[in-house]
Design a protein around this motif. Sequence first.
Motif, PDB file in Angstrom:
ATOM      1  N   ARG A 101      -5.147   2.946   3.719  1.00  0.00           N
ATOM      2  CA  ARG A 101      -3.960   2.093   3.684  1.00  0.00           C
ATOM      3  C   ARG A 101      -2.819   2.755   2.908  1.00  0.00           C
ATOM      4  NH1 ARG A 101      -5.644  -1.584   0.622  1.00  0.00           N
ATOM      5  NH2 ARG A 101      -4.112  -2.382  -0.815  1.00  0.00           N
ATOM      6  N   PHE A 102      -3.155   3.387   1.775  1.00  0.00           N
ATOM      7  CA  PHE A 102      -2.117   4.005   0.954  1.00  0.00           C
ATOM      8  C   PHE A 102      -1.511   5.213   1.643  1.00  0.00           C
ATOM      9  CE2 PHE A 102      -4.919   2.161  -2.476  1.00  0.00           C
ATOM     10  CZ  PHE A 102      -4.152   1.024  -2.597  1.00  0.00           C
ATOM     11  N   GLY A 103      -2.338   5.905   2.439  1.00  0.00           N
ATOM     12  CA  GLY A 103      -1.808   7.017   3.217  1.00  0.00           C
ATOM     13  C   GLY A 103      -0.752   6.523   4.193  1.00  0.00           C
ATOM     14  N   VAL A 104      -1.037   5.399   4.825  1.00  0.00           N
ATOM     15  CA  VAL A 104      -0.084   4.818   5.775  1.00  0.00           C
ATOM     16  C   VAL A 104       1.193   4.382   5.050  1.00  0.00           C
ATOM     17  CG1 VAL A 104       0.284   2.939   7.414  1.00  0.00           C
ATOM     18  CG2 VAL A 104      -1.916   4.100   7.335  1.00  0.00           C
TER      19      VAL A 104
ATOM     20  N   ALA B 261       4.272   9.353  -3.537  1.00  0.00           N
ATOM     21  CA  ALA B 261       3.072   9.206  -2.706  1.00  0.00           C
ATOM     22  C   ALA B 261       1.868   8.831  -3.568  1.00  0.00           C
ATOM     23  CB  ALA B 261       2.788  10.497  -1.950  1.00  0.00           C
ATOM     24  N   ALA B 262       1.737   9.507  -4.720  1.00  0.00           N
ATOM     25  CA  ALA B 262       0.573   9.276  -5.577  1.00  0.00           C
ATOM     26  C   ALA B 262       0.550   7.866  -6.148  1.00  0.00           C
ATOM     27  CB  ALA B 262       0.549  10.310  -6.708  1.00  0.00           C
ATOM     28  N   ASN B 263       1.687   7.197  -6.134  1.00  0.00           N
ATOM     29  CA  ASN B 263       1.763   5.841  -6.683  1.00  0.00           C
ATOM     30  C   ASN B 263       1.984   4.774  -5.626  1.00  0.00           C
ATOM     31  OD1 ASN B 263       1.734   5.959  -9.788  1.00  0.00           O
ATOM     32  ND2 ASN B 263       3.029   7.673  -9.195  1.00  0.00           N
ATOM     33  N   ALA B 264       1.802   5.123  -4.350  1.00  0.00           N
ATOM     34  CA  ALA B 264       2.085   4.158  -3.281  1.00  0.00           C
ATOM     35  C   ALA B 264       1.095   2.999  -3.300  1.00  0.00           C
ATOM     36  CB  ALA B 264       2.050   4.863  -1.932  1.00  0.00           C
ATOM     37  N   PHE B 265       1.608   1.796  -3.518  1.00  0.00           N
ATOM     38  CA  PHE B 265       0.847   0.560  -3.389  1.00  0.00           C
ATOM     39  C   PHE B 265       1.597  -0.326  -2.401  1.00  0.00           C
ATOM     40  CE2 PHE B 265      -0.379   1.801  -7.782  1.00  0.00           C
ATOM     41  CZ  PHE B 265      -1.747   1.871  -7.590  1.00  0.00           C
TER      42      PHE B 265
ATOM     43  N   ILE C 215      -5.450  11.436   0.161  1.00  0.00           N
ATOM     44  CA  ILE C 215      -5.038  10.556   1.260  1.00  0.00           C
ATOM     45  C   ILE C 215      -3.567  10.152   1.096  1.00  0.00           C
ATOM     46  CG2 ILE C 215      -5.343   8.216   2.191  1.00  0.00           C
ATOM     47  CD1 ILE C 215      -8.408   8.700   1.538  1.00  0.00           C
ATOM     48  N   ARG C 216      -3.181   9.824  -0.136  1.00  0.00           N
ATOM     49  CA  ARG C 216      -1.781   9.428  -0.375  1.00  0.00           C
ATOM     50  C   ARG C 216      -0.825  10.590  -0.101  1.00  0.00           C
ATOM     51  NH1 ARG C 216      -3.255   5.835  -5.438  1.00  0.00           N
ATOM     52  NH2 ARG C 216      -2.569   3.789  -4.721  1.00  0.00           N
ATOM     53  N   LEU C 217      -1.158  11.781  -0.636  1.00  0.00           N
ATOM     54  CA  LEU C 217      -0.272  12.930  -0.428  1.00  0.00           C
ATOM     55  C   LEU C 217      -0.265  13.338   1.038  1.00  0.00           C
ATOM     56  CD1 LEU C 217      -1.190  14.965  -3.634  1.00  0.00           C
ATOM     57  CD2 LEU C 217       0.933  13.736  -3.185  1.00  0.00           C
ATOM     58  N   GLY C 218      -1.439  13.233   1.673  1.00  0.00           N
ATOM     59  CA  GLY C 218      -1.515  13.540   3.100  1.00  0.00           C
ATOM     60  C   GLY C 218      -0.633  12.607   3.908  1.00  0.00           C
ATOM     61  N   GLY C 219      -0.576  11.355   3.474  1.00  0.00           N
ATOM     62  CA  GLY C 219       0.286  10.397   4.156  1.00  0.00           C
ATOM     63  C   GLY C 219       1.747  10.814   4.081  1.00  0.00           C
ATOM     64  N   MET C 220       2.162  11.269   2.897  1.00  0.00           N
ATOM     65  CA  MET C 220       3.564  11.644   2.706  1.00  0.00           C
ATOM     66  C   MET C 220       3.913  12.943   3.422  1.00  0.00           C
ATOM     67  SD  MET C 220       6.527  11.013   1.210  1.00  0.00           S
ATOM     68  CE  MET C 220       6.377   9.808  -0.118  1.00  0.00           C
ATOM     69  N   PHE C 221       3.064  13.980   3.259  1.00  0.00           N
ATOM     70  CA  PHE C 221       3.485  15.306   3.702  1.00  0.00           C
ATOM     71  C   PHE C 221       2.943  15.694   5.076  1.00  0.00           C
ATOM     72  CE2 PHE C 221       3.933  15.381  -0.907  1.00  0.00           C
ATOM     73  CZ  PHE C 221       5.257  15.787  -0.999  1.00  0.00           C
ATOM     74  N   VAL C 222       1.853  15.080   5.507  1.00  0.00           N
ATOM     75  CA  VAL C 222       1.284  15.433   6.810  1.00  0.00           C
ATOM     76  C   VAL C 222       1.499  14.306   7.817  1.00  0.00           C
ATOM     77  CG1 VAL C 222      -0.767  16.189   8.045  1.00  0.00           C
ATOM     78  CG2 VAL C 222      -0.460  16.825   5.642  1.00  0.00           C
ATOM     79  N   ALA C 223       0.983  13.122   7.451  1.00  0.00           N
ATOM     80  CA  ALA C 223       1.022  12.018   8.414  1.00  0.00           C
ATOM     81  C   ALA C 223       2.442  11.493   8.621  1.00  0.00           C
ATOM     82  CB  ALA C 223       0.104  10.900   7.947  1.00  0.00           C
ATOM     83  N   GLY C 224       3.240  11.450   7.539  1.00  0.00           N
ATOM     84  CA  GLY C 224       4.597  10.915   7.645  1.00  0.00           C
ATOM     85  C   GLY C 224       5.371  11.512   8.804  1.00  0.00           C
ATOM     86  N   PRO C 225       5.512  12.842   8.819  1.00  0.00           N
ATOM     87  CA  PRO C 225       6.276  13.464   9.911  1.00  0.00           C
ATOM     88  C   PRO C 225       5.579  13.353  11.276  1.00  0.00           C
ATOM     89  CG  PRO C 225       6.078  14.940   8.018  1.00  0.00           C
ATOM     90  CD  PRO C 225       5.167  13.786   7.761  1.00  0.00           C
TER      91      PRO C 225
ATOM     92  N   ARG D  35      -1.702   2.591  14.106  1.00  0.00           N
ATOM     93  CA  ARG D  35      -2.474   1.344  14.213  1.00  0.00           C
ATOM     94  C   ARG D  35      -3.886   1.553  13.704  1.00  0.00           C
ATOM     95  NH1 ARG D  35      -1.397  -2.884  17.971  1.00  0.00           N
ATOM     96  NH2 ARG D  35      -3.409  -2.805  18.980  1.00  0.00           N
ATOM     97  N   LEU D  36      -4.494   2.643  14.165  1.00  0.00           N
ATOM     98  CA  LEU D  36      -5.876   2.914  13.797  1.00  0.00           C
ATOM     99  C   LEU D  36      -6.002   3.106  12.284  1.00  0.00           C
ATOM    100  CD1 LEU D  36      -8.685   3.322  14.987  1.00  0.00           C
ATOM    101  CD2 LEU D  36      -8.220   5.765  15.070  1.00  0.00           C
ATOM    102  N   SER D  37      -5.102   3.915  11.696  1.00  0.00           N
ATOM    103  CA  SER D  37      -5.281   4.196  10.270  1.00  0.00           C
ATOM    104  C   SER D  37      -4.946   2.987   9.413  1.00  0.00           C
ATOM    105  CB  SER D  37      -4.505   5.434   9.820  1.00  0.00           C
ATOM    106  OG  SER D  37      -3.253   5.471  10.414  1.00  0.00           O
TER     107      SER D  37
END
Lengths: 253, 100
Positions: A87-90, A112-116, B16-26, B36-38
């Motif tokens: 969820r936080f990745g999204v 990103a590291a603090n995304a809630f 996962i958070r950093l991957g969201g910002m730098f990989v998944a975001g773009p 939707r899946l993630s």
Amino acid sequence: MTTSRVQGVSSSPVVSVSQYLTLAFSYFTVGVTVSVTLVERDVDPWLILAAGLFVHSATSELAHVAVIDAGGPLLAGVASGWLVAARFGVLAASLEPRLRSSTPWWHRAGIAANAFDPNTALALNQSDNRDVRRAFWWVTSALVLGWWVGSITGVLLGNVLHDAKSIGLDVVFPAALLAVIGGQLRSRSGLVTALISGGLLILSLPYLPAGAPILVAVFGAAAGALWPNRPSARDNDDQDPVRRPGTTRDDIR
Amino acid sequence: MTWLAVPLLALGVAAIRLGGMFVAGPVLQRHPLLIRLSSLIPVAVVAALVTQLGFLSGGSFVVDERAVGLLAAAILVWRRAPFPVIIVAAAAVTALVRLF
């Protein structure tokens, strides 16, 4: 980018005092809930505080503990903690387009590291890109402050409370998790996912080693994602924060 | 939770958070099904955990006092009650049912 705002306006507060306190109090309760849950399981108080600081995700901590409770091995517990953090990745991904051009990479990494849920939702609600970061960090400070005071309070409180079951504390744990996904249960795909996953868990339980049924239940997400969208549906489908900024609940993580 | 679990959880969650910002975001913006899946994966895991914590006892499915407390929580979640209210009500309802 809309930069037509008057300079003075953008320095107005992005979070009101009452909003700030409400957010801090919500995360205070989250901190208390997690600490009490862990104290009940005889986890070292310092480990509880270290987990809050470094894991930085109450849902991951609770998901991990739930699998270990069921007798699952360490790695199944860790995997379950990672999966709920998707969820936080999204959330981080949803912030990326608003920060891409204006924010250096190290600052984006910090965000990103603090995304809630609450800080992302309120940041995305800003119409001016310059306010996104400010809103994000103001809300983050409220969350972290509340969470920390709550974690410490929970450790102290947990040592005082005995017979946690008689005051219903064993239900606090699943109720907290239910609240986390509450927003998504309103969408058809979220509800389908939840029902199929719960069903998969019950069906696979007798046949799989401890910890594995939780991981099997992940496939419910595929069913939910592929479930046909009906635009005429009673509820808003597709509450994912990337396409519908600001639709996440803003008081829980 | 052990001293080994914490760094493993911490590293994975941060990745996962950093991957969201730098990989998944773009990338993700162009693939709505993946988004939707993630965002549904946590719903799946959490729903399974709620089922396990609320309805299982010694490896079998049971409906007991916890179910009543969770029902109260579910109604409050549906009514968009604040988080602290949900938590306190769930515990209180369960405790009351256990008294009788």
